[in-house]
Design a protein around this motif. Structure first.
Motif, mmCIF file in Angstrom:
data_model
loop_
_atom_site.group_PDB
_atom_site.id
_atom_site.type_symbol
_atom_site.label_atom_id
_atom_site.label_comp_id
_atom_site.label_asym_id
_atom_site.label_seq_id
_atom_site.Cartn_x
_atom_site.Cartn_y
_atom_site.Cartn_z
ATOM 1 N N ASP A 141 0.775 -1.140 0.084
ATOM 2 C CA ASP A 141 0.076 -0.106 0.051
ATOM 3 C C ASP A 141 0.916 1.237 0.037
ATOM 4 O O ASP A 141 1.594 1.380 0.956
ATOM 5 C CB ASP A 141 -0.853 -0.116 1.334
ATOM 6 C CG ASP A 141 -1.927 1.082 1.306
ATOM 7 O OD1 ASP A 141 -1.930 2.179 0.672
ATOM 8 O OD2 ASP A 141 -2.835 0.765 1.918
ATOM 9 N N THR A 143 0.265 4.239 0.598
ATOM 10 C CA THR A 143 -0.071 5.289 1.754
ATOM 11 C C THR A 143 0.580 4.835 2.751
ATOM 12 O O THR A 143 0.596 5.714 3.897
ATOM 13 C CB THR A 143 -1.580 5.371 1.899
ATOM 14 O OG1 THR A 143 -2.031 4.259 2.402
ATOM 15 C CG2 THR A 143 -2.098 5.526 0.591
ATOM 16 N N LEU A 144 1.196 3.782 3.160
ATOM 17 C CA LEU A 144 1.826 3.273 4.340
ATOM 18 C C LEU A 144 3.031 4.156 4.738
ATOM 19 O O LEU A 144 4.169 4.518 3.851
ATOM 20 C CB LEU A 144 2.139 1.936 4.587
ATOM 21 C CG LEU A 144 0.978 0.815 4.668
ATOM 22 C CD1 LEU A 144 1.403 -0.720 4.225
ATOM 23 C CD2 LEU A 144 0.411 0.826 5.940
ATOM 24 N N GLU A 148 5.392 2.194 9.136
ATOM 25 C CA GLU A 148 4.435 1.063 9.519
ATOM 26 C C GLU A 148 4.866 0.070 8.582
ATOM 27 O O GLU A 148 4.503 -1.073 8.648
ATOM 28 C CB GLU A 148 3.382 1.655 8.725
ATOM 29 C CG GLU A 148 2.374 3.023 9.849
ATOM 30 C CD GLU A 148 1.233 3.563 9.157
ATOM 31 O OE1 GLU A 148 0.482 3.977 9.859
ATOM 32 O OE2 GLU A 148 1.362 3.829 7.975
ATOM 33 N N SER A 159 -0.635 -4.130 3.851
ATOM 34 C CA SER A 159 -1.595 -3.160 3.769
ATOM 35 C C SER A 159 -2.006 -2.683 5.045
ATOM 36 O O SER A 159 -1.621 -3.118 5.956
ATOM 37 C CB SER A 159 -2.902 -4.071 3.015
ATOM 38 O OG SER A 159 -3.178 -4.855 3.893
ATOM 39 N N LYS A 160 -3.161 -1.635 4.888
ATOM 40 C CA LYS A 160 -3.531 -1.150 6.184
ATOM 41 C C LYS A 160 -4.415 -2.164 6.890
ATOM 42 O O LYS A 160 -4.200 -2.327 8.112
ATOM 43 C CB LYS A 160 -4.622 0.046 5.562
ATOM 44 C CG LYS A 160 -3.911 1.162 5.057
ATOM 45 C CD LYS A 160 -3.259 2.163 6.437
ATOM 46 C CE LYS A 160 -2.709 3.593 5.768
ATOM 47 N NZ LYS A 160 -2.147 4.208 6.830
ATOM 48 N N LYS A 161 -5.230 -3.066 6.382
ATOM 49 C CA LYS A 161 -5.783 -4.145 6.910
ATOM 50 C C LYS A 161 -4.781 -4.974 7.756
ATOM 51 O O LYS A 161 -5.126 -5.376 8.961
ATOM 52 C CB LYS A 161 -6.337 -4.924 5.797
ATOM 53 C CG LYS A 161 -7.164 -6.024 6.404
ATOM 54 C CD LYS A 161 -7.791 -6.879 5.432
ATOM 55 C CE LYS A 161 -8.833 -7.941 6.080
ATOM 56 N NZ LYS A 161 -9.462 -8.929 4.907
ATOM 57 N N ASN A 164 -3.417 -2.803 10.916
ATOM 58 C CA ASN A 164 -4.279 -3.163 11.869
ATOM 59 C C ASN A 164 -4.394 -4.314 12.589
ATOM 60 O O ASN A 164 -4.862 -4.390 13.779
ATOM 61 C CB ASN A 164 -5.917 -2.586 11.404
ATOM 62 C CG ASN A 164 -5.869 -1.197 10.855
ATOM 63 O OD1 ASN A 164 -5.016 -0.111 11.525
ATOM 64 N ND2 ASN A 164 -6.829 -0.939 9.990
#
Length: 271
Positions: A141, A143-144, A148, A159-161, A164
């Motif tokens: 991703d 945007t990370l 991160e 990924s953001k998922k 999290n």
């Protein structure tokens, strides 16, 4: 919960009621984390009591000096089974090196096992014998943030998922953090980390429902070596998932469906 054996106390976590399912964790994982990963599967399924075990050196089970190889770790698990589930039938599951330990338990107690689940199984304890794909990043991703991405560096999907999910993993209490020095002492010596016997040379094929799930991009345990197990497991479903490494990234729903189908087969076979 604690199980006091002859020379060691084993920590485990217990959920639900019914016929037992035993889960053995990956190297260095704890029963607490195992339950965090697996319990969502049972949120809408009854009839199985789940026992998440901390082998020696894992979670809340200490790593004593007198244990110095996998054979001795397996003996502790066998003692636990014999004490907590005397002569009871059970379903067996293991992840990564826990799948190696699970096959060791099956080797000695196949007559009591109704079904087997192997998640990203280590087939060869010796890394030099493993057939591994190169470590690649399938998706990242954009945007990370750099920090991160660093948190997700061991993953093939970033990924953001998954970030999290990583942040939601519970931190163990001080007395359930495992014994890393003990684990390293065994892990870094091949003759200690590998069983002294051929764990996959079963006296006879295991003809109970089995599920083997692997990741196509798994550069830790691989996926090719698991294929060699199939002749010993005539009731096995073998799955290799693309866009998935050793942590079966973002495959919760697929894995949940596969595990439910496997448990359905188990229940059918013992009805």
């Amino acid at each position: 919960m604690k199980s006091k054996l002859k020379s060691i106390t084993v920590h485990y976590e217990l959920f639900g009621e019914g016929k037992p399912l035993i889960f053995l964790p990956g190297w260095g994982m704890s029963a607490h984390i195992s339950a965090h990963l697996m319990e969502p599967i049972f949120s809408h399924r009854e009839g199985r009591q789940r026992l998440y075990i901390d082998p020696p050196g894992h979670g809340g089970t200490r790593g004593p000096d007198w244990i110095n190889n996998q054979d001795m770790m397996l003996e502790v698990i066998i003692q636990f089974i014999d004490q907590e589930l005397p002569e009871q039938r059970f379903v067996l599951a293991g992840m990564s090196s826990g799948a190696y330990l699970a096959r060791g338990l099956l080797y000695h107690r196949a007559n009591l096992v109704d079904g087997l689940l192997l998640l990203v199984p280590v087939i060869w304890a010796e890394e030099s014998k493993r057939t591994l794909p190169p470590h690649i990043v399938v998706f990242e991703d954009p945007t990370l943030e750099p920090a991160e991405l660093e948190m997700l560096s061991v993953l093939n999907v970033r990924s953001k998922k998954l970030l999290n999910k990583a942040l939601a993993i519970p931190h163990p209490a001080a007395d359930e953090a495992g014994d890393q020095d003990f684990l390293e002492r065994i892990r870094l010596t091949e003759e200690n980390y590998a069983f002294s016997f051929d764990v996959d040379a079963l006296p006879q094929p295991f003809a109970r429902p089995t599920l083997i799930i692997t990741g196509r991009q798994d550069s830790i345990a691989g996926y090719r070596d698991s294929w060699q197990l199939l002749e010993q497991y005539p009731r096995a479903t073998y799955v290799v998932l693309d866009r998935s490494g050793h942590y079966l990234e973002e495959k919760e729903e697929i894995n949940k469906a596969l595990i439910h189908e496997w448990l359905d087969r188990v229940e059918e076979s013992i009805a």
